[in-house]
Scaffold this motif. Structure first.
Motif, PDB file in Angstrom:
ATOM      1  N   HIS A   1       0.830  -1.207   0.000  1.00  0.00           N
ATOM      2  CA  HIS A   1       0.000   0.000   0.000  1.00  0.00           C
ATOM      3  C   HIS A   1       0.866   1.259   0.000  1.00  0.00           C
TER       4      HIS A   1
ATOM      5  N   ARG B   1       2.145   1.768  -3.520  1.00  0.00           N
ATOM      6  CA  ARG B   1       1.098   2.286  -4.407  1.00  0.00           C
ATOM      7  C   ARG B   1       0.890   3.772  -4.179  1.00  0.00           C
TER       8      ARG B   1
ATOM      9  N   GLY C   1       3.233   5.716  -6.108  1.00  0.00           N
ATOM     10  CA  GLY C   1       3.184   5.542  -7.551  1.00  0.00           C
ATOM     11  C   GLY C   1       4.004   4.380  -8.047  1.00  0.00           C
TER      12      GLY C   1
ATOM     13  N   ALA D   1       3.667   0.861  -8.719  1.00  0.00           N
ATOM     14  CA  ALA D   1       2.571  -0.112  -8.839  1.00  0.00           C
ATOM     15  C   ALA D   1       3.123  -1.521  -8.997  1.00  0.00           C
ATOM     16  N   TRP D   2       3.850  -1.984  -7.996  1.00  0.00           N
ATOM     17  CA  TRP D   2       4.324  -3.369  -8.007  1.00  0.00           C
ATOM     18  C   TRP D   2       3.152  -4.328  -7.823  1.00  0.00           C
TER      19      TRP D   2
ATOM     20  N   GLU E   1      -1.176  -4.869  -7.479  1.00  0.00           N
ATOM     21  CA  GLU E   1      -2.507  -4.341  -7.793  1.00  0.00           C
ATOM     22  C   GLU E   1      -3.523  -5.120  -6.972  1.00  0.00           C
TER      23      GLU E   1
ATOM     24  N   TRP F   1      -3.596  -9.675  -3.800  1.00  0.00           N
ATOM     25  CA  TRP F   1      -2.797  -8.797  -4.647  1.00  0.00           C
ATOM     26  C   TRP F   1      -2.329  -9.551  -5.884  1.00  0.00           C
TER      27      TRP F   1
END
Length: 794
Positions: free
Chosen positions: A432, A435, A438, A440-441, A443, A458
């Motif tokens: 988190h 994310r 920025g 974005a390993w 989702e 995830w």
């Protein structure tokens, strides 16, 4: 070949100035020194060769940080049009040694906080103070502090009769080609040295102790270079320092100024930078408002105005605006005319902006804002080769990945997390936080096994460009926690919409950022108090209420969130009925969605553990009753209010049927009746199944629809089509069969005999038993219940 005859060649520049950069290159080509000395931290000397690698692309920055205290760091940004970068590249291309001669970072980072803040205020960029103890060093020599704070450029511009220092500097330096001023490659530096000498003589340096220390260190480094290479030494530094470096002092006096300076063990590396961070608006101001424009001036070999207008036209065309070649020609002519009228040697940014606004944007500032954001400032991102030392944030991330056994992999994989375990909770926090930065390993996806807040799913995939994102995020902090905290605080202050702040509060709870949450909550409370738009409040409430559910499993104190959520809910309850009155169809549809969102949020507020004030649900049900019974409220909202009351058990089936009958009576306009039906059974709320299982409601809709006058039928048809087309194919087919058979067909022997699927007087046990083996396999109940499974299901 020009040779040195009067000691070191001092090239005073303005940091990040394209004119200064061109002049430096011309002077170095003319002088061909044996060594180039550059204003910057000497610890970075070992990193200079990396500037020659093909994967190094400016803008980049030198990053220094304290080894034992990663939160203390400093940046020295360099763009392609920075004179220091041009000097480094020239030295590497000609095989000439290049060295940094400013005060070492080990002293800069160890300087006391009070003096650091005072210097930051006085220099506006020389040692510009940043977030969380970070700063940008060596950024600009724009101002000094001598009892009376001055801006050297402003004083020089005023002396020359100009009221705008930026425009004056562009006219005398940035718009001069080749050597900068005239044919002599050294002329601009001679003129600037004389001007800065006069300013220092008139104003002195006052309490600028750090400048005196820095300049003493530079003089010592210059003497050392002269002993090694003779007088063929070139020095590239801020123009303000040149008179001090020319000053005759003793070695003992300079060393005395450096004696007793605090020290801190520091590491250095290169990191990517952006044009946006070179601008003042980024929070790490480097003294220039228009890095994109300066980059264009430096890169354009000729006809810079024509090339700039072509860039603007290409951008506007990509945004579907009608810009032709004639627009470009007329914009160039207008810019040239404005420059001539204003007595400027070449159209500057002011003239080109005025021309673009008048010709290409038709006087509108909206597309002009896009030009400013994309071109004048720009989003150019630099690159650093892999051979560069890792940034602190990257090392901290690697340690966290190792500790949590979360290895970066190029292949996509799913990761199920149980937040009740410490390891999985740590993994969730890390993902988190990344994310939020920025990176974005991971989702987040819907969990298949549970809908509880203790479980997360995830989808992970490590892309090569994420390494660049990690380095880029290093401007916010040197650890994942500090960087995410700094980014969250900055995002909260910069957020415009109330819903954005509440969503950020939710993300701070998910990422467990205790230091950022008070800042976010303060901004949230301020924005909520000032925002009177019910729609904005209704958008903000759901994310805020969802956040309350994370306190139990994550151990986060959500009392502040509870108070703000309760206040938002109460304001919505008061303001919603008036906001729903006398609005058009489009606004009514938006408000209907807000009603749904608030209804879901109130439902969560009433759950155990949310500490919601008593009576919240009752207050909301009272608001729904007001909406359902008020004639001035659009039909789609009244229908939805009735449906929500029915689903919550606050309204009986008979009363719902009565209200529908009133709305579908001949006295109601067909359009309003159709909107009511859409609100009641539309919007993906399971209304189709409600009609399937309640023949009274279906009969009312059928009777009303068959009685709609022919002239009104075409008006209500789009609404009805939108409502019923959202149902699943099986539901639509069943409704069609029921309508064809007529009212009362369901549950009758005739219906069963006619073969209407799903309807019979009694339960068909044979058909029910046929699905039991599949259910037992899916639910895993076969072993648990054995032969009693059928009884359990029934």
């Amino acid at each position: 070949m020009t040779t040195f005859t009067a000691g070191p060649l001092l090239l005073g520049v303005r940091h990040h100035g394209p004119g200064s950069a061109r002049a430096v290159r011309a002077a170095l080509e003319a002088a061909t020194p044996e060594v180039v000395l550059i204003e910057g931290p000497p610890e970075a000397d070992a990193l200079i060769p990396l500037a020659a690698e093909k994967d190094m692309r400016p803008p980049v920055a030198l990053l220094a940080h304290v080894v034992d205290e990663p939160g203390r760091s400093a940046f020295w940004p360099l763009a392609e049009f920075s004179p220091e970068w041009v000097a480094i590249r020239w030295a590497l291309e000609h095989g000439v040694p290049a060295r940094f001669i400013d005060l070492p970072a080990t002293h800069t980072l160890a300087w006391g906080n009070e003096e650091e803040e005072r210097t930051a205020e006085g220099e506006q960029g020389q040692e510009g103070k940043g977030e969380k103890g970070e700063k940008e060093a060596g950024a600009s020599d724009r101002s000094v502090d001598a009892g009376v704070r001055i801006d050297p450029l402003a004083v020089l511009a005023e002396t020359a009769g100009h009221d705008d220092p930026e425009r004056w500097w562009e006219d005398v330096v940035e718009h001069r080609g080749g050597a900068g001023m005239g044919a002599d490659a050294f002329a601009p530096f001679t003129a600037l040295e004389e001007a800065m000498g006069a300013l220092r003589e008139a104003y002195g340096v006052g309490g600028h102790d750090r400048d005196l220390v820095r300049e003493a260190h530079m003089r010592l480094q210059m003497r050392a270079a002269q002993r090694e290479f003779g007088d063929e030494v070139a020095v590239v530094c801020g123009a303000w320092h040149v008179p001090a470096l020319r000053q005759k002092t003793t070695v003992a006096a300079d060393r005395a100024l450096l004696k007793g300076l605090p020290k801190a063990k520091a590491d250095m590396t290169w990191v990517p930078w952006t044009h946006r961070r070179l601008s003042r608006v980024s929070g790490y101001g480097a003294g220039i408002d228009s890095p994109g424009w300066y980059g264009h001036l430096f890169a354009a070999p000729d006809r810079p105005v024509e090339r700039w207008m072509t860039k603007v036209a290409r951008l506007l065309r990509d945004e579907d605006r009608m810009v032709s070649s004639a627009h470009v020609i007329e914009a160039v002519r207008l810019a040239d005319t404005l420059a001539a009228m204003r007595g400027r040697p070449l159209p500057g940014l002011t003239e080109t902006t005025d021309a673009v606004r008048a010709v290409m944007c038709e006087g509108s500032d909206v597309p002009l804002g896009l030009v400013h954001d994309r071109l004048v400032v720009g989003d150019v991102l630099g690159e650093v080769p892999q051979s560069a030392p890792a940034v602190p944030l990257q090392r901290d991330l690697a340690r966290a990945q190792k500790r949590l056994r979360l290895k970066p992999e190029p292949m996509e994989r799913e990761l199920e997390l149980d937040l009740r375990g410490e390891t999985d909770a740590g993994r969730s926090r890390l993902l988190h936080r990344l994310r939020l930065l920025g990176i974005a390993w991971g989702e987040p996806t819907a969990s298949r096994g549970s809908t509880g807040t203790f479980r997360e799913t995830w989808r992970l995939r490590w892309e090569p460009e994420l390494s660049v994102r990690v380095a880029e995020a290093g401007v916010w902090g040197t650890t994942v926690l500090s960087a995410a905290t700094g980014k969250a605080e900055a995002d909260a202050v910069a957020a415009h919409a109330l819903a954005d702040v509440t969503a950020l509060a939710e993300r701070c709870l998910l990422a467990e950022l205790p230091d950022a949450l008070p800042v976010v909550m303060r901004v949230l409370a301020d924005r909520a108090a000032l925002d009177a738009d019910v729609g904005h409040l209704a958008q903000a409430l759901p994310a805020l209420v969802r956040s309350l559910r994370y306190g139990d499993v994550r151990g986060t104190d959500t009392r502040a969130l509870t108070d703000v959520a309760a206040g938002l809910a109460e304001r919505i309850f008061v303001g919603l009925p008036p906001a729903c009155a006398a609005i058009d169809a489009e606004a009514a549809e938006h408000m209907r969605r807000h009603v749904d969102a608030v209804h879901g949020a109130v439902g969560l507020l009433g759950e155990p553990g949310t500490a919601a004030p008593g009576g919240t649900r009752e207050r909301w049900h009272s608001v729904l009753r007001v909406l359902a019974g008020r004639d001035t409220v659009p039909g789609v909202i009244r229908g939805r209010a009735v449906r929500l009351l029915l689903d919550d058990g606050e309204l009986g089936q008979d009363e719902a049927a009565r209200l529908m009958g009133l709305v579908l009576s001949p006295g109601t306009e067909p359009g309003d009746a159709a909107a009511w039906i859409e609100g009641f059974v539309g919007g993906g709320s399971g209304g189709g199944m409600l009609l399937v299982h309640d023949e009274r409601l279906l009969g009312l809709v059928d009777a009303w629809l068959t009685g709609v006058p022919a002239e009104a039928f075409t008006d209500v048809l789009p609404l009805l089509r939108r409502t019923f087309s959202a149902y699943e194919a099986g539901v639509r087919r069943t409704l069609g069969e029921l309508v064809r058979r007529g009212p009362g067909a369901r549950g009758s022997a005739e219906a069963a005999a006619s073969g209407i699927p799903g309807f019979a007087p009694d339960l068909d046990l044979g058909r029910a038993d046929a699905v039991l083996p599949v259910l037992s396999l899916l639910l895993g109940l076969d072993e648990a219940y054995g032969d009693d499974f059928a009884g359990v299901v029934r």
